[in-house]
Write a protein that holds these residues in place. Sequence first.
Motif, PDB file in Angstrom:
ATOM      1  N   ASP A 237       2.335   2.322  11.241  1.00 44.93           N
ATOM      2  CA  ASP A 237       1.011   2.015  11.796  1.00 44.93           C
ATOM      3  C   ASP A 237       0.580   3.102  12.785  1.00 44.93           C
TER       4      ASP A 237
ATOM      5  N   ASN B 264      -6.587  -0.206   9.726  1.00 47.47           N
ATOM      6  CA  ASN B 264      -5.276  -0.623  10.243  1.00 47.47           C
ATOM      7  C   ASN B 264      -5.467  -1.550  11.439  1.00 47.47           C
ATOM      8  N   GLY B 265      -4.999  -2.787  11.270  1.00 48.60           N
ATOM      9  CA  GLY B 265      -5.193  -3.798  12.305  1.00 48.60           C
ATOM     10  C   GLY B 265      -4.376  -3.525  13.554  1.00 48.60           C
ATOM     11  N   THR B 266      -3.128  -3.077  13.359  1.00 54.50           N
ATOM     12  CA  THR B 266      -2.233  -2.869  14.509  1.00 54.50           C
ATOM     13  C   THR B 266      -2.804  -1.832  15.474  1.00 54.50           C
TER      14      THR B 266
ATOM     15  N   GLY C 275      -7.928  -7.863   9.178  1.00 48.98           N
ATOM     16  CA  GLY C 275      -7.284  -6.806   8.402  1.00 48.98           C
ATOM     17  C   GLY C 275      -5.775  -6.929   8.325  1.00 48.98           C
TER      18      GLY C 275
ATOM     19  N   LYS D 217       0.823  -1.235   0.000  1.00 48.23           N
ATOM     20  CA  LYS D 217       0.000   0.000   0.000  1.00 48.23           C
ATOM     21  C   LYS D 217       0.840   1.261   0.000  1.00 48.23           C
TER      22      LYS D 217
ATOM     23  N   LYS E 279      -3.816   3.529   2.746  1.00 48.50           N
ATOM     24  CA  LYS E 279      -5.020   2.778   2.372  1.00 48.50           C
ATOM     25  C   LYS E 279      -6.162   3.731   2.010  1.00 48.50           C
TER      26      LYS E 279
ATOM     27  N   ALA F  59       2.055  -5.704  12.501  1.00 45.91           N
ATOM     28  CA  ALA F  59       2.669  -4.386  12.300  1.00 45.91           C
ATOM     29  C   ALA F  59       3.524  -4.355  11.041  1.00 45.91           C
ATOM     30  N   GLU F  60       3.750  -3.145  10.531  1.00 52.61           N
ATOM     31  CA  GLU F  60       4.659  -2.953   9.405  1.00 52.61           C
ATOM     32  C   GLU F  60       6.095  -3.163   9.896  1.00 52.61           C
TER      33      GLU F  60
HETATM   34  N1  LIG Z   1       0.319  -3.148   9.416  1.00 51.05           N
HETATM   35  C1  LIG Z   1      -0.920  -3.314   8.742  1.00 51.05           C
HETATM   36  C2  LIG Z   1      -0.924  -4.631   8.042  1.00 51.05           C
HETATM   37  C3  LIG Z   1      -2.047  -4.769   7.104  1.00 51.05           C
HETATM   38  O1  LIG Z   1      -2.259  -3.982   6.208  1.00 51.05           O
HETATM   39  C4  LIG Z   1      -2.063  -3.267   9.725  1.00 51.05           C
HETATM   40  O2  LIG Z   1      -1.800  -3.351  10.930  1.00 51.05           O
HETATM   41  O3  LIG Z   1      -3.200  -3.104   9.297  1.00 51.05           O
END
Ligand SMILES: N[C@@H](CC=O)C(=O)O
Length: 429
Positions: free
Chosen positions: A197, A160-162, A303, A106, A206, A190-191
């Motif tokens: 994040d 964002n999942g994190t 996610g 992304k 995104k 996490a990235e």
């Molecule tokens: N680091 C991102 C991974 C997925 O896109 C997140 O936490 O959402």
Amino acid sequence: MRTRPLKVALLGCGVVGSEVARIMTTHADDLAARIGAPVELAGVAVRRPSKVREGIDPALITTDATALVQRGDIDVVVEVIGGIEPARTLITTAFENGASVVSANKALLAEDGAALHAAAEKYGRDLYYEAAVAGAIPLVRPLRESLAGDKVNRVLGIVNGTTNFILDKMDTSGAGYSEALDEATALGYAEADPTADVEGFDAAAKAAILAGIAFHTRVKIGDVHREGITEVTAADIASARRMGCTVKLLAICERAADGASVTARVHPAMIPLSHPLASVREAYNAVFVEAEAAGQLMFYGPGAGGSPTASAVLGDLVAVCRNKLGEATGPGESAYTRLPVSPMGEVVTRYHISLDVADKPGVLAQVATVFAEQGVSIDTVRQQGKDGEASLVVVTHRAPDAALSGIVEALRKLDTVRGVASIMRVEGE
Ligand SMILES: N[C@@H](CC=O)C(=O)O
Ligand SMILES: NC(=O)C1=CN([C@@H]2O[C@H](COP(=O)(O)OP(=O)(O)OC[C@H]3O[C@@H](n4cnc5c(N)ncnc54)[C@H](O)[C@@H]3O)[C@@H](O)[C@H]2O)C=CC1
Ligand code: NA
């Protein structure tokens, strides 16, 4: 079924890449049946060749990603290394050398998506990136294809999942910020640099991708107003709870009422506990899409994480392989509306402002005057006094963001205002 296999080069074998390789191997027969030809992992570019990678033939491992994409016999390159370079050059080289590309990147798409789409079109290749937004949740494809006949006016959600994991842990189990971030990192959410994040860069990327597809225009990450969660305190979360709300990091992309511009923003916001987004837990994502004919659609699911993200990558891989066999390509970039992106100041929002003030007569009137002078009306005020000091919580009605930030500046200048304890936007009411 064609017996000659389609050849896939995998760039990166970390959290996502290792799961892509695993599913490609364990589901090889089903994938072949669905595509109409076998898919073969023809090479895997890595940084650390000595690492043991279960289920991957060591003969496929290379540290020379450039040579892999230049081979000329590769049908699809799956890019899951992340970052801008060398990912951008590798993808372009893949197009030049005959391959279509599936990417989860992304950051790159939000920075240089237009150039990548142009390169794909020039060489007649596909560029698919379902995994880049909201992990496993089908969202890019529904927007690019299923909703291509409708008019999308708004996309809003948790992408964002994190950060959702961190805010959820802080809210529900009282976990500390760093402890929750460490857990999210260990779980592969996490990235590579988690600053992306927590400072909102990932969600902003995104949002840029979503706004671009939804409104058929070009939106880059730099066009997105971005605030992360690093300044959200336990006190903010407790204050939200007292108001029957929770705090979520939201991405909001909107078409202006007159249709002449769009906005895209990422920031923490209070939402009522009764709102569906409030019950999105851990690293789950949820996105509402509002379209003229369809009405409101909700997309929900995991996610982040290796396996969910690999699911989206594999879905793209199947689609791209089918296109290859049919000598066709899927949809390219659609950016014909060329709508400008308006600044955050023009966005209409509501604020929750928590002030530390002197507990004496006239303070409330002084504060109310500041709001009146900016033409912003107050929805609710709650005051709590203690030992000559008081805390004042003001929730506004909807107003342009510029007016609301002007109010905060003016409040800070009042002698009776000891400090602005927190400012948060309120959404979902
Ligand atoms: N680091 C991102 C991974 C997925 O896109 C997140 O936490 O959402
Ligand atoms: N982890 C997740 O939940 C999700 C990740 N993504 C995206 O997927 C991509 C990959 O993410 P992860 O697998 O989590 O990261 P990761 O850091 O676990 O894996 C990336 C791998 O690529 C390797 N790499 C880096 N440069 C390379 C190069 N030049 N040549 C060969 N290998 C190289 C690294 O050594 C690492 O093993 C990123 O773009 C990320 O933003 C997207 C959705 C979800
Ligand atoms: Na997705």
